[in-house]
Design a protein around this motif. Structure first.
Motif, short mmCIF file in Angstrom:
data_model
loop_
_atom_site.label_atom_id
_atom_site.label_comp_id
_atom_site.label_asym_id
_atom_site.label_seq_id
_atom_site.Cartn_x
_atom_site.Cartn_y
_atom_site.Cartn_z
N LEU A 220 13.77 4.45 -8.86
CA LEU A 220 12.11 4.29 -7.97
C LEU A 220 11.17 3.77 -6.85
O LEU A 220 11.44 2.46 -6.13
CB LEU A 220 11.14 4.33 -9.12
CG LEU A 220 11.06 4.43 -10.70
CD1 LEU A 220 10.68 4.09 -11.40
CD2 LEU A 220 10.62 6.32 -10.66
N HIS A 221 10.10 4.36 -6.08
CA HIS A 221 10.39 3.27 -4.88
C HIS A 221 8.55 3.54 -5.31
O HIS A 221 7.94 4.15 -5.95
CB HIS A 221 10.37 4.49 -3.84
CG HIS A 221 11.91 5.04 -2.81
ND1 HIS A 221 12.10 5.83 -2.43
CD2 HIS A 221 12.14 4.64 -3.53
CE1 HIS A 221 12.99 5.93 -1.93
NE2 HIS A 221 13.92 5.75 -2.91
N LEU A 222 8.57 2.06 -4.81
CA LEU A 222 7.26 1.38 -5.53
C LEU A 222 6.83 0.53 -4.71
O LEU A 222 7.24 -0.06 -3.71
CB LEU A 222 7.24 0.37 -6.60
CG LEU A 222 7.73 1.34 -7.78
CD1 LEU A 222 8.26 -0.24 -8.85
CD2 LEU A 222 7.52 2.21 -8.52
N THR A 223 5.27 0.37 -4.53
CA THR A 223 4.50 -0.23 -3.20
C THR A 223 4.03 -1.58 -4.23
O THR A 223 3.20 -1.65 -5.10
CB THR A 223 3.56 0.50 -2.48
OG1 THR A 223 2.37 0.69 -2.95
CG2 THR A 223 4.37 0.66 -1.06
N LEU A 224 3.73 -3.45 -3.56
CA LEU A 224 2.77 -4.47 -4.26
C LEU A 224 1.64 -3.57 -4.17
O LEU A 224 0.79 -2.81 -3.27
CB LEU A 224 2.76 -5.40 -3.20
CG LEU A 224 3.93 -6.65 -4.03
CD1 LEU A 224 4.46 -7.20 -2.91
CD2 LEU A 224 3.93 -6.40 -5.23
#
Length: 497
Positions: A220-224
């Protein structure tokens, strides 16, 4: 993969400085323990180049260089040259995942596009650079031009690609579609590594991430803080908690205890405010407000769930306001080490409710003062008083101050200069406390608020957070002058400690 430094930086109004990017990269890999980070887009600017170079130099010395990824373009080798000079070893090649984008943005045929992609992948390999590929607008491709998507996948399966990255570029997918599309591709190409990259336009990114995993997504690609363009990307903290709690067959090695600390650091660097109700990292998410909830927590933790604050390096709090009951106040009094009988507690509760009705901010550290006021007692007397001060600010000179503080009648005076008037005041105060053999807390947060719609001469509230030996204190002052309100908040802290 965390993409805060690339996709997250596309949040409107956000631009990280090179040293900030390096610090965040270090925290992501060493503290949070994410697997990979996407840190920039190639060819953007000289500043971006310098930021990437700083990160790759650090990463090489700490065994992380293969975890550093850069977004690149099908541009006849220009991106590859940029990466070589910056020291990066993994490119995330942006390609077209829908006929709509291919025809109207590139104005090319699939065969032309695939040929150019193959050239880019070949050149990267010749230069020791590993390639992952993004299928931009893939979600629309699956909805409207599925034959093209499979034509592309048939082609890319023949290439030396490590990961196929499938973005819901416009945040349009439902959870059911996320599951079905990923499963369909995984069933047809079981050996391909599929990453799912979801956006949050319909507030479905976390649900979509869950369903993508169930469908067979390998990453998965995630961001803070859910940073990103428009409504942002899937938030790292929420997805980590969801997978750990509801998907026991899958492993996430992210360090949950570091999530809040790193999120607050990114908030400070970016200026992108974390909503107070944001799950896991929001300021209020571990605060109980209703009195009945505090009462239930006293009776076998009836209002606890698996999202315990300690798990994320945080602490449960009990808010004080018009919905507070005796149980809320008791919880706060316990933290302060204070005890009241039933009648006293009833009077204090009523006073807190009255202040809440007026929309007054009531904090734990206000309680001793409320107790003193309501009960006409000396629970906290004003033993320390800032008797007088002179603040000077002249062009070309550092701000300075002279402060006189009385300790139960004994007056002590000191002067100091600083980077601002309040900084000078604090430095003078530290001199006074050093002279007295006493220690001041560390200032950890300083916030100034003006009521919405007020004009420039309205009252402003300064809220200061302090730390003394690991214990947090929060005090506030109210005045039309910001520095004076900060001094009032400081005086309050001096009496509390």
């Amino acid at each position: 993969m965390d993409t805060t430094l690339r996709d997250g930086e596309q949040t409107s109004g956000v631009s990280f400085a090179a040293n900030e990017k390096l610090t965040i990269a270090q925290l992501l890999l060493d503290e949070l323990k994410v697997d990979r980070i996407e840190i920039a887009s190639a060819r953007v600017s000289k500043g971006e180049f310098n930021a990437v170079k700083n990160i790759t130099e650090w990463a090489k010395g700490h065994g992380h260089i293969d975890k550093i990824e850069v977004l690149t373009f099908v541009d006849k080798g220009t991106s590859i040259q940029w990466m070589k000079e910056a020291g990066a070893k993994v490119q995330n090649l942006l390609t077209k995942g829908s006929m709509n984008h291919l025809e109207h943005q590139l104005r090319k045929t699939p065969e032309q596009h695939f040929s150019e992609i193959a050239d880019s992948v070949k050149e990267a390999k010749e230069n020791g650079i590993e390639t992952n590929v993004y299928l931009e607008d893939w979600s629309n491709g699956m909805r409207n031009s599925r034959a093209y998507v499979y034509q592309y996948l048939d082609f890319i399966a023949t290439q030396p690609i490590k990961r196929i990255m499938l973005p819901d570029t416009l945040g349009i997918l439902t959870p059911q579609e996320s599951f079905e599309y990923i499963k369909e591709i995984k069933d047809k190409y079981p050996t391909l590594h599929l990453d799912f990259h979801c956006h949050n336009d319909y507030d479905l990114s976390v649900a979509n991430a869950m369903e993508a995993i169930k469908g067979g997504a390998d990453g998965l690609h995630l961001t803070l803080n859910g940073m990103g363009e428009r409504a942002g990307n899937a938030p790292l903290a929420s997805v980590v908690a969801v997978v750990n709690d509801f998907m026991p067959d899958y492993l996430v090695e992210v360090n949950e205890k570091a999530l809040y600390k790193v999120s607050k650091m990114v908030e400070a660097f970016s200026g992108f405010k974390i909503p107070e109700s944001k799950p896991i990292v929001g300021e209020n998410v571990f605060t109980q407000t209703a009195g009945i909830h505090a009462d239930g927590d006293n009776k076998k933790n009836l209002y606890f769930n698996d999202l315990l604050p300690k798990r994320f390096g945080r602490k449960r709090k009990y808010a004080l306001g018009k919905t507070s009951g005796k149980a809320n106040i008791q919880k706060n009094l316990q933290d302060l080490g204070l005890n009241l009988n039933d009648e006293e507690l009833k009077l204090v509760t009523q006073r807190v409710i009255e202040l809440g009705d007026k929309k007054e901010l009531v904090t734990q550290n206000d309680l001793p003062y409320i107790i003193s006021d309501v009960l006409n007692s000396n629970t906290i007397s004003e033993k320390v008083k800032v008797e007088s001060y002179v603040l000077t600010h002249a062009k070309g000179l550092k701000p300075s101050t002279t402060v006189a503080v009385s300790f139960e009648g004994e007056l002590v005076e000191e002067s100091a200069s600083g980077d601002g008037q309040y900084d000078a005041f604090i430095k003078a105060l530290r001199k006074i406390y050093h002279k007295k053999g006493l220690v001041l807390p560390t200032l950890t947060d300083y916030a100034v608020r003006i009521p919405p719609g007020s004009n420039s001469d309205a009252l402003c509230e300064t809220v200061i957070t302090w730390d003394l030996n690991g214990k947090e204190y929060k005090t506030r002052g109210l005045d039309s002058d910001q520095t004076v309100s900060a001094i009032m908040a400081t005086e309050k802290m001096l009496n509390i400690i």
